[in-house]
Write a protein that holds these residues in place. Structure first.
Motif, PDB file in Angstrom:
ATOM      1  N   MET A 131       0.830  -1.207   0.000  1.00 24.96           N
ATOM      2  CA  MET A 131       0.000   0.000   0.000  1.00 24.96           C
ATOM      3  C   MET A 131       0.862   1.255   0.000  1.00 24.96           C
ATOM      4  N   ALA A 132       1.965   1.229   0.756  1.00 27.27           N
ATOM      5  CA  ALA A 132       2.876   2.371   0.766  1.00 27.27           C
ATOM      6  C   ALA A 132       3.442   2.624  -0.633  1.00 27.27           C
ATOM      7  N   LYS A 133       3.778   1.552  -1.335  1.00 25.90           N
ATOM      8  CA  LYS A 133       4.310   1.701  -2.697  1.00 25.90           C
ATOM      9  C   LYS A 133       3.244   2.262  -3.642  1.00 25.90           C
ATOM     10  N   GLN A 134       2.000   1.831  -3.464  1.00 26.97           N
ATOM     11  CA  GLN A 134       0.918   2.375  -4.290  1.00 26.97           C
ATOM     12  C   GLN A 134       0.784   3.884  -4.105  1.00 26.97           C
ATOM     13  N   VAL A 135       0.926   4.342  -2.859  1.00 22.99           N
ATOM     14  CA  VAL A 135       0.790   5.774  -2.547  1.00 22.99           C
ATOM     15  C   VAL A 135       1.879   6.581  -3.239  1.00 22.99           C
ATOM     16  N   VAL A 136       3.140   6.141  -3.118  1.00 26.08           N
ATOM     17  CA  VAL A 136       4.232   6.928  -3.711  1.00 26.08           C
ATOM     18  C   VAL A 136       4.278   6.778  -5.226  1.00 26.08           C
ATOM     19  N   ASP A 137       3.914   5.618  -5.736  1.00 26.92           N
ATOM     20  CA  ASP A 137       3.910   5.417  -7.189  1.00 26.92           C
ATOM     21  C   ASP A 137       2.943   6.372  -7.873  1.00 26.92           C
ATOM     22  N   ARG A 159      -8.858   6.790  -3.509  1.00 27.91           N
ATOM     23  CA  ARG A 159      -8.418   5.547  -2.890  1.00 27.91           C
ATOM     24  C   ARG A 159      -9.170   5.313  -1.576  1.00 27.91           C
ATOM     25  N   ASP A 160     -10.478   5.126  -1.704  1.00 34.36           N
ATOM     26  CA  ASP A 160     -11.287   4.850  -0.517  1.00 34.36           C
ATOM     27  C   ASP A 160     -10.860   3.545   0.156  1.00 34.36           C
ATOM     28  N   ASP A 161     -10.330   2.595  -0.645  1.00 33.37           N
ATOM     29  CA  ASP A 161      -9.865   1.337  -0.058  1.00 33.37           C
ATOM     30  C   ASP A 161      -8.723   1.577   0.917  1.00 33.37           C
ATOM     31  N   LEU A 162      -7.744   2.397   0.504  1.00 34.22           N
ATOM     32  CA  LEU A 162      -6.622   2.701   1.387  1.00 34.22           C
ATOM     33  C   LEU A 162      -7.059   3.579   2.552  1.00 34.22           C
ATOM     34  N   LYS A 163      -8.022   4.457   2.305  1.00 33.54           N
ATOM     35  CA  LYS A 163      -8.533   5.309   3.381  1.00 33.54           C
ATOM     36  C   LYS A 163      -9.161   4.465   4.488  1.00 33.54           C
ATOM     37  N   GLN A 164      -9.914   3.443   4.094  1.00 36.60           N
ATOM     38  CA  GLN A 164     -10.554   2.578   5.089  1.00 36.60           C
ATOM     39  C   GLN A 164      -9.507   1.831   5.915  1.00 36.60           C
TER      40      GLN A 164
END
Length: 259
Positions: free
Chosen positions: A179-185, A238-243
């Motif tokens: 998830m961290a990689k998704q955020v920075v990517d 990114r509601d999935d990551l927010k949850q």
């Protein structure tokens, strides 16, 4: 010791590799995909078979297969080799899955994450053994001690607890890295900038009580930062990551501020 191995996946591959390196003889292997099994057998100097009925007698049969396949294989092997010790390598399957049908039952569980692309340091990998009788337990201890410096006799219930904890410590933490990689990517930021932080976090957690090492806005109760982060994730769709962010932040807050 002559060992028969059922399975050709990641656990089977790494286990076979270290057994061979330590001088143990894997005589035969079997798995559903014969072509894959043949390639696997060639690598470990064993013979691949299309059917269990072709197997010869051995001292130990290791079931390095998925949990769902264990019970059915036990019944098949029991009919062919009723006097041979059968063990599985699962962290979550009770020894009774074998012992209810086969008197010489055991467990040989390595607590490790396995990938085909990476070698495993077996000397520091915990190995957990269990057996229905003391003679078989002694055999498994000897085998495990030839592979690892960390060998333990745990019950099936204890092993299941370890497996659950391993999901949190390994599978879930790796998903957090993902998830961290998704955020920075999403913003073309170099993920490798997080490597020192990730390594230091793991070191602190293994050298200290993880609760005492907790940092971040949730443990500080910084509502402004928490709201800002969740707003960024919402704006990015990114509601999935927010949850997940909110769930984990709430968990951290309850863990540290519930008293």
């Amino acid at each position: 010791m002559k060992i028969s191995l059922l399975g050709s996946g990641r656990v089977a591959f790494h286990l076979a590799k270290v057994l061979l390196a330590k001088g143990h003889h894997i005589t035969q292997v079997y798995a559903r995909d014969f072509e894959k099994t043949q390639k696997f057998a060639d690598k470990i100097q064993a013979k691949a078979y299309r059917s269990l009925h072709e197997f010869e007698t051995s001292d130990l049969i290791i079931l390095a297969v998925s949990d769902s396949a264990i019970a059915d294989l036990v019944m098949q092997v029991h009919q062919l080799f009723p006097e041979t010790l059968i063990v599985h390598t699962s962290g979550s399957t009770d020894i009774e899955v074998i012992s209810h049908a086969h008197k010489k039952a055991g467990v040989f569980y390595p607590l490790q994450t396995f990938s085909l692309e990476r070698d495993v340091d077996w000397q520091v990998t915990p190995l957990f053994v269990e057996a229905a009788n003391k003679d078989d337990l002694a055999m498994l201890f000897n085998l495990a001690n030839s592979l690892s410096n960390r060998v333990y006799q745990y019950t099936s219930k204890q092993r299941l607890t370890l497996h659950l904890a391993a999901v949190f410590a390994c599978n879930f933490s790796n998903y957090c890295f993902d998830m961290a990689k998704q955020v920075v990517d999403a913003e073309q930021v170099d993920f490798s900038l997080l490597y020192p932080l990730m390594v230091e976090t793991a070191k602190k957690a293994t050298e200290n009580d993880p609760k005492q090492m907790q940092t971040g806005p949730a443990v500080r109760g910084d509502q402004n930062i928490l709201a800002m982060h969740q707003g960024l994730l919402a704006q990015a769709g990114r509601d999935d990551l927010k949850q997940v962010y909110q769930l984990l932040s709430d968990g951290i807050s309850k863990r540290h501020h519930s008293d």
